[in-house]
Design a protein around this motif. Sequence first.
Motif, mmCIF file in Angstrom:
data_model
loop_
_atom_site.group_PDB
_atom_site.id
_atom_site.type_symbol
_atom_site.label_atom_id
_atom_site.label_comp_id
_atom_site.label_asym_id
_atom_site.label_seq_id
_atom_site.Cartn_x
_atom_site.Cartn_y
_atom_site.Cartn_z
ATOM 1 N N PRO A 699 1.038 -1.309 -0.403
ATOM 2 C CA PRO A 699 -0.169 -0.103 -0.220
ATOM 3 C C PRO A 699 0.738 1.137 -0.108
ATOM 4 O O PRO A 699 0.242 2.226 -0.895
ATOM 5 N N GLU A 700 1.406 1.339 0.817
ATOM 6 C CA GLU A 700 2.764 2.411 0.407
ATOM 7 C C GLU A 700 3.489 2.576 -0.467
ATOM 8 O O GLU A 700 3.952 3.944 -0.789
ATOM 9 N N ASP A 701 3.859 1.353 -1.053
ATOM 10 C CA ASP A 701 4.011 1.622 -2.353
ATOM 11 C C ASP A 701 3.433 2.262 -3.563
ATOM 12 O O ASP A 701 3.824 3.294 -4.365
ATOM 13 N N LYS A 702 2.681 2.094 -3.338
ATOM 14 C CA LYS A 702 1.022 3.152 -4.517
ATOM 15 C C LYS A 702 1.415 4.280 -4.407
ATOM 16 O O LYS A 702 1.050 5.208 -5.078
ATOM 17 N N LEU A 703 1.097 4.658 -2.676
ATOM 18 C CA LEU A 703 1.463 5.948 -2.398
ATOM 19 C C LEU A 703 2.257 6.641 -2.812
ATOM 20 O O LEU A 703 2.353 7.436 -3.172
ATOM 21 N N ASN A 704 3.542 6.018 -2.406
ATOM 22 C CA ASN A 704 5.403 6.979 -3.081
ATOM 23 C C ASN A 704 4.827 7.165 -4.039
ATOM 24 O O ASN A 704 5.542 8.327 -4.893
ATOM 25 N N GLU A 705 5.205 6.243 -5.307
ATOM 26 C CA GLU A 705 4.274 5.876 -6.554
ATOM 27 C C GLU A 705 3.882 7.467 -7.324
ATOM 28 O O GLU A 705 3.633 8.015 -7.616
ATOM 29 N N ILE A 706 2.427 7.419 -7.045
ATOM 30 C CA ILE A 706 1.490 8.966 -6.673
ATOM 31 C C ILE A 706 2.235 9.943 -6.669
ATOM 32 O O ILE A 706 2.089 11.002 -7.284
ATOM 33 N N LYS A 707 2.884 10.025 -5.689
ATOM 34 C CA LYS A 707 2.904 11.371 -4.999
ATOM 35 C C LYS A 707 4.776 11.395 -6.407
ATOM 36 O O LYS A 707 5.292 12.947 -6.367
ATOM 37 N N ARG A 708 6.052 10.384 -6.306
ATOM 38 C CA ARG A 708 6.804 10.567 -7.603
ATOM 39 C C ARG A 708 5.624 11.468 -8.456
ATOM 40 O O ARG A 708 6.327 12.367 -9.054
ATOM 41 N N LEU A 709 4.631 11.001 -9.497
ATOM 42 C CA LEU A 709 4.197 11.029 -10.582
ATOM 43 C C LEU A 709 3.381 12.607 -9.720
ATOM 44 O O LEU A 709 3.474 14.119 -11.162
ATOM 45 N N GLN A 710 3.134 13.347 -9.012
ATOM 46 C CA GLN A 710 2.616 14.352 -8.506
ATOM 47 C C GLN A 710 3.784 15.369 -8.323
ATOM 48 O O GLN A 710 3.762 16.805 -9.837
ATOM 49 N N ALA A 711 5.058 15.313 -7.847
ATOM 50 C CA ALA A 711 6.302 16.107 -7.799
ATOM 51 C C ALA A 711 6.777 16.424 -9.779
ATOM 52 O O ALA A 711 7.076 17.197 -9.464
ATOM 53 N N GLU A 712 6.259 15.249 -10.992
ATOM 54 C CA GLU A 712 6.603 15.403 -11.968
ATOM 55 C C GLU A 712 5.928 16.301 -12.243
ATOM 56 O O GLU A 712 6.007 16.588 -13.394
ATOM 57 N N GLY A 713 4.746 16.733 -11.814
ATOM 58 C CA GLY A 713 3.393 17.952 -12.605
ATOM 59 C C GLY A 713 2.498 16.684 -13.136
ATOM 60 O O GLY A 713 1.778 17.874 -13.856
#
Length: 833
Positions: A699-713
């Motif tokens: 679950p935390e991997d999904k959360l971190n991947e979304i954060k990473r994509l959002q950081a890319e705009g």
Amino acid sequence: MTTTYTITGMSCNGCRTKVEKALNEIDGMEATVTLDPPVATIVSEKSIAIFKLQKAIYAAGNYIISESDASQENSLYSTPIPSEMKPVDLPQSASGKYYCPMFCEGDKVYDEQVGCPVCGMDLVKAPELMAAKTQYTCPMHPEMVQDQPGNCSICGMDLVAIQVAEEEDSAYLDLWRKMKISLIFTIPVFIISMLEMLHNNPLLELMETQKWNWVQFILALPVVFYAGWMFFVRAWKSILTWNLNMFTLIGIGTGVAFLFSVAGLLFPQFFPEEFKHHGTVSLYFEATVVILTLVLLGQLMEAKAHGQTNKAIKELLKLAPTQATLVKNGEDKVISIHDIKKGDVLRVKPGEKIPVDGKITEGESTIDESMISGEPIPVDKTIEDAVMAGTINGNKSFVMLAEKVGSETLLSQIVQMVNDASRSRAPIQKLADSIAKYFVPTVVGIAILTFIIWTNFGPEPAMVYGFINAVAVLIIACPCALGLATPMSVMVGVGKGAQSGVLIKNAEALENMNQVNVLITDKTGTITEGKPSVERVFSSNNEEDNVLQNIASLNQYSEHPLAQAVVNYAKTKNISLMEVKDFEAISGKGVIGTVANKKIVLGNKKLMEQVNASVSDDLESKIIAEQKLGKTVSYVSFDGIAVGFVSISDKIKTTSADAIKELIRQGVEVIMLTGDNENTAKSVAEQLHLTRFIANCLPEDKLNEIKRLQAEGKIVAMAGDGINDAPALAQANIGIAMGTGTDVAIESAKITLVKGDLQGIVKAKKLSQAVMKNIKQNLFFAFIYNVLGISVASGMLYPIFGLLLSPMIAAAAMSFSSVSVILNSLRLRSFKI
């Protein structure tokens, strides 16, 4: 070790207490929960899976726990929704009461239609969110009235349901009454005024001009002081509160015209000659009453539009039946749906509407779920299958168990969601609000400037031209179309989505869905059917039945779909289940427990590594071969030694491939994040031609991947259906929950798909595009009317084209701008998604 988590969903100290108590019931930890900030501080000897924490607080209520970073910049909820973009949630107790459509006083409601004390607008009645309770009477003895169906105690006839007439909209009726009065008096004034323009005015044969002016004055009084008086009241309130709006302009413009005319009628000697025509002052009673009548017409149409908006909710409420058949002690009894309780056994006969949510316990049937899911094909249902309130039974009878009643049913939640979303405000509304804030003072300034310029530089009679043009500017610049542009489209769009099985929580989600360029999707239950079945149980020692008995016993306490598949497979083999001790679910990995004094572990390779279970090369090669076929494979270990595996297949939904293809065509990158292994995930991804996938996700991997994509705009949408998806759904720009998933996932999401497949996302994106296009068209209508209208009304085009605009035509144009916005918004009702 001490860990801090963010808790969302708490609204009071009672919530805080419930969350803290639920967390402290978990062994091996001590929790302290605060409300402001909403944080849980947990002290424990070892790390505790967030899934376990989430499961505990979910049992206490709709609360969500997520990892909390030290800095607010990295916090899960570091970007709060601006307050002006949040929906104003009226409490359920507000049903049937009145609120201001501009929410000047937040969620304050009134028992009667008294008008908003801040902006003066007519209050809107909040729709009833529950179907009215049905009463029954005797056709022969109408005095016999009771809440339950039955027989008349006087004559024995069957009682019949009292048909309650649909309540009339009091605001609409009041406006319609004023409209009729206004027309009766306005038409004669208009005719008198128009005939005065003729060279041979036939009215002058009856009376002189001065007397006809008195007739106009008398006829104007009911229009000004009855039919249109509310506009002056609203204008005065708007000035006192400095909440300047359309009524400010209407009130000033018509008020000045009326007072000028009264002064000209009573004191003509004080007016300069340039204001006079044939010895009498030119009066504007006809302009005053015609403008007020046209504005009243616009208000009447708006009231009608509000009624049509609430019609979606009324139509949804009509889906629910008024009564049901209760099975008690072997006998059938007809009862009101309001009397149904959880655990009641109900009989649903052919052609009847299903009264509440539950599951079939006896019989089977084909059910039409189109009114909830938007899909026209009936669905076959049998024992243990879920059924929903408002759907229609086919040609067979069945018995069901009531599991969700009243406001808990999916239909009631849809009604509540549509009601909340229709009142929410899209971010684009901020543009209109910002403009409107400065619009009225600017228009008043333009009107004053118009009068000054015409008086000093215009042709004779300069003051007359200046006065007429200034009034025309005030009238045509009415910003009501600007105010209607966004909410009208949102209200119609949300209702349209609900009819198609796409439930939108607020207007912000509706707007942002249009901008999504990345879709994160789970596999099980989202891309696949979510109904896995065991294909094979393998044992290294050829003891498949023994392995199956142990893992099925272990899984009997798990709610995971894969666990249920194992238990169901054991039942088909008539294998008995044994007692389990020390059961523990490891989020994203599997389950552990003790069965028959053996430590049984069932899960993925990560779990085998965690418990240090040895896996032979031969067993590993067999598992890899199964995974390459697209199967989900779980390792089985007894006392630290891997002894076999269970192979499970989950069919890909027939709609998934088409939906993903269409999303990719629209420029959306589709990424599958799954807790499944690399080989199985790769097989599914290749079948669906996915852009990218990531396997073995916690679950935390999904959360971190979304954060990473959002950081890319990136603008990220996340589709999921489980409790473990809740943090990711909350973090995504748009969380999309499958309606077939858990309540906590649905609560975390901003869009819910009733049917629970990816085609719903395609529908949501099409609807978002249509609504945003509609809003932009509405804003264009509003702006272009004002820009062109003010230009013409102020006389800017007079030197070039000799074109001027009378206040009456200005009022007609202003009303037409609102009509254009309303009609354009209602076009969404026929849009196909």
